[in-house]
Write a protein that holds these residues in place. Structure first.
Motif, PDB file in Angstrom:
ATOM      1  N   LEU A  38       0.818  -1.205   0.000  1.00  0.00           N
ATOM      2  CA  LEU A  38       0.000   0.000   0.000  1.00  0.00           C
ATOM      3  C   LEU A  38       0.858   1.263   0.000  1.00  0.00           C
ATOM      4  O   LEU A  38       0.342   2.358  -0.195  1.00  0.00           O
ATOM      5  CB  LEU A  38      -0.925   0.007   1.225  1.00  0.00           C
ATOM      6  N   LEU A  39       2.170   1.093   0.241  1.00  0.00           N
ATOM      7  CA  LEU A  39       3.083   2.235   0.284  1.00  0.00           C
ATOM      8  C   LEU A  39       3.805   2.436  -1.047  1.00  0.00           C
ATOM      9  O   LEU A  39       4.785   3.180  -1.114  1.00  0.00           O
ATOM     10  CB  LEU A  39       4.121   2.025   1.392  1.00  0.00           C
ATOM     11  N   SER A  40       3.347   1.777  -2.108  1.00  0.00           N
ATOM     12  CA  SER A  40       4.058   1.816  -3.384  1.00  0.00           C
ATOM     13  C   SER A  40       4.113   3.210  -3.999  1.00  0.00           C
ATOM     14  O   SER A  40       4.968   3.478  -4.845  1.00  0.00           O
ATOM     15  CB  SER A  40       3.408   0.843  -4.371  1.00  0.00           C
ATOM     16  N   SER A  41       3.228   4.096  -3.590  1.00  0.00           N
ATOM     17  CA  SER A  41       3.231   5.448  -4.149  1.00  0.00           C
ATOM     18  C   SER A  41       4.278   6.360  -3.508  1.00  0.00           C
ATOM     19  O   SER A  41       4.535   7.456  -4.004  1.00  0.00           O
ATOM     20  CB  SER A  41       1.847   6.086  -3.996  1.00  0.00           C
ATOM     21  N   ILE A  42       4.894   5.912  -2.410  1.00  0.00           N
ATOM     22  CA  ILE A  42       5.889   6.728  -1.720  1.00  0.00           C
ATOM     23  C   ILE A  42       7.214   6.670  -2.478  1.00  0.00           C
ATOM     24  O   ILE A  42       7.613   5.619  -2.985  1.00  0.00           O
ATOM     25  CB  ILE A  42       6.072   6.245  -0.264  1.00  0.00           C
ATOM     26  N   GLU A  43       7.884   7.787  -2.538  1.00  0.00           N
ATOM     27  CA  GLU A  43       9.154   7.868  -3.248  1.00  0.00           C
ATOM     28  C   GLU A  43      10.178   6.905  -2.646  1.00  0.00           C
ATOM     29  O   GLU A  43      10.346   6.836  -1.428  1.00  0.00           O
ATOM     30  CB  GLU A  43       9.700   9.292  -3.174  1.00  0.00           C
ATOM     31  N   GLY A  44      10.847   6.156  -3.518  1.00  0.00           N
ATOM     32  CA  GLY A  44      11.883   5.240  -3.069  1.00  0.00           C
ATOM     33  C   GLY A  44      11.398   3.852  -2.711  1.00  0.00           C
ATOM     34  O   GLY A  44      12.205   2.992  -2.335  1.00  0.00           O
ATOM     35  N   TYR A  45      10.099   3.593  -2.849  1.00  0.00           N
ATOM     36  CA  TYR A  45       9.569   2.286  -2.448  1.00  0.00           C
ATOM     37  C   TYR A  45      10.010   1.191  -3.415  1.00  0.00           C
ATOM     38  O   TYR A  45      10.040   1.385  -4.634  1.00  0.00           O
ATOM     39  CB  TYR A  45       8.043   2.317  -2.384  1.00  0.00           C
ATOM     40  N   GLU A  46      10.363   0.062  -2.872  1.00  0.00           N
ATOM     41  CA  GLU A  46      10.595  -1.172  -3.623  1.00  0.00           C
ATOM     42  C   GLU A  46      10.014  -2.326  -2.827  1.00  0.00           C
ATOM     43  O   GLU A  46       9.838  -2.226  -1.605  1.00  0.00           O
ATOM     44  CB  GLU A  46      12.095  -1.400  -3.858  1.00  0.00           C
TER      45      GLU A  46
END
Length: 465
Positions: free
Chosen positions: A321-329
């Motif tokens: 659910l955090l995929s929209s945050i910058e730097g997420y993998e």
């Protein structure tokens, strides 16, 4: 056995920690069989780090274990300098984690891999700072020379690595040589410990005995730390399920701490649901890693493996659910269970509750395997998209991280197609196809569920550089 553990704990560990404290270093983390040590970010602090590492290697390399054990402990070290970001993340149920991240950890990990047994290597950047410092103080008591093939794991040496050679006779404040005298070692250790606490006490706005300060310190410890640190749980063998989670790599810009905060909070929520304990949050040469255990003292030992798997699945769904945050993998997770040693590592000046065993190493290796598989899957997806879209690109123009494995797969597929006409080969091909179908089906069942996680306000991370 008891004599062996007592001899190793009272001599080897104490000497190592005493060396660090003697040269004004600070042990950040016990990272498996390694120590992450921080020194002051000045030329004098860099010199202290090199002197400490070289002295430790000189005195503790090829250490003979007590109890007629036919093995010795080798030691190597690496020193690097760079910028890092200090983070305080978490906060679920009052539990916080401290971590220092930065690109310097990736560099020092590669440098440590190159260092042979009994060798201390420093980076080229650190060597340049040491050379400039020699203009003002030309005799630090050690020398820095280019690394050779005999002191590194590289067959032809490494032009970017330098070896530290110490001359204890020229050091202004050499470490006392009576390391094997128990009485003098205890006196020196207590003096060093008292000196460190005196420095800490003068820097704090309240005394060390203040109850509020003690309560704040416990926020960075396991919930049942009082019982774990007691003699009843000081050292034991337990069946424990261990989970290693590899987080997205650190990136500069100030938003990495926010991403790590969201991930750690999601991790703590899942652990609280399934009665797990966050053992450690650290950054080392493997990356930024979360380590959790199921079955520690004070927690349930029933179905610990099942609870660990369910927590891992829930954590993966929550982090997506955090995929929209910058730097997420995507997070890579490794799980293993087995009989491990649980107890304290260190001494009165610096200790941690640790879990050591084959299953812990297996969980770490499975995490590394998951990382390789994720890289291979990413390459395959990129290659498929390039082929479908045309644009003049082909597979041979894309970097292939798993080239050997892919060539083996292609060769196996070609052989299967050539032998498909034979009856015996048909049975083999059918079995292989059934196995592949089962694998893809289980992958969909494992990763295709929709998340029911709902976002909620979480504690904020605090950082300093």
């Amino acid at each position: 056995d008891q004599p062996r553990s007592r001899g190793l704990g009272d001599v080897y560990k104490r000497q190592m920690l005493d060396l660090v404290a003697f040269f004004d270093g600070d042990v950040l983390k016990f990272a498996g069989d390694a120590l992450l040590i921080k020194f002051c970010a000045t030329p004098a602090g860099l010199r202290a780090a090199c002197t400490c590492a070289a002295t430790a290697v000189q005195q503790l390399n090829n250490y003979v274990l007590p109890g007629n054990v036919p093995h010795t402990l080798s030691l190597h070290a690496a020193v690097d300098v760079g910028h890092g970001e200090e983070m305080f993340v978490g906060g679920v149920r009052g539990r916080w984690e401290h971590c220092l991240s930065g690109g310097v950890f990736r560099h020092i990990g590669g440098l440590l891999d190159k260092a042979g047994a009994g060798t201390v290597l420093v980076s080229q950047k650190a060597e340049e700072i040491l050379q400039r410092a020699e203009i003002e103080d030309p005799d630090p008591g050690f020398s820095v020379v280019p690394a050779t093939a005999s002191t590194t794991t590289e067959s032809a040496g490494d032009a970017s690595a330098f070896e530290v050679i110490v001359d204890c006779g020229k050091l202004r404040t050499p470490y006392p040589s009576d390391t094997h005298t128990t009485g003098s070692s205890n006196v020196r250790h207590n003096h060093t410990l008292s000196r460190r606490f005196d420095k800490l006490a003068t820097a704090l706005p309240v005394p060390l005995s203040n109850r509020d300060l003690q309560a704040a310190v416990k926020q960075y410890c396991l919930p049942n730390i009082d019982s774990i640190m007691s003699t009843d749980f000081a050292a034991e063998m337990r069946d424990v399920a261990t989970m290693f989670c590899l987080l997205p790599p650190y990136f500069c810009g100030g938003k990495c701490a926010d991403l790590y905060q969201q991930i750690v909070v999601a991790f703590q929520v899942q652990l609280s649901k399934f009665d797990g304990r966050l053992r450690q949050f650290l950054t080392d040469d493997k990356g930024t890693v979360l380590i959790a255990c199921f079955g520690l003292p004070g927690t349930s030992a029933i179905a610990r493996e099942l609870r660990a798997v369910r927590a891992a699945v829930g954590f993966r769904e929550a982090t997506r659910l955090l995929s929209s945050i910058e730097g997420y993998e995507d997070i890579q997770i490794g799980l293993a269970a087995g009989l491990v040693y649980c107890g304290n590592i260190g001494d009165a000046s610096r200790c941690e509750y640790c879990v050591v065993g084959d299953s812990v190493n297996m969980a770490a290796r499975l995490m590394g395997l998951a990382k390789k598989q994720a890289a291979a899957n990413k390459w395959r997806a990129t290659a498929a998209a390039a082929q479908a879209g045309g644009g003049g690109h082909s597979k041979r123009h894309i970097r292939q991280p798993e080239a050997a494995a892919t060539r083996a797969e292609n060769a196996a597929g070609a052989n299967a197609r050539r032998k498909r006409r034979a009856t015996a080969a048909a049975v083999t091909v059918t079995a292989t196809a059934a196995s592949s179908t089962a694998t893809s089906t289980s992958a969909r069942a494992f990763g295709g569920r929709k998340s029911r996680h709902t976002t909620s306000p979480c504690p904020q991370a605090s950082t300093c550089t």
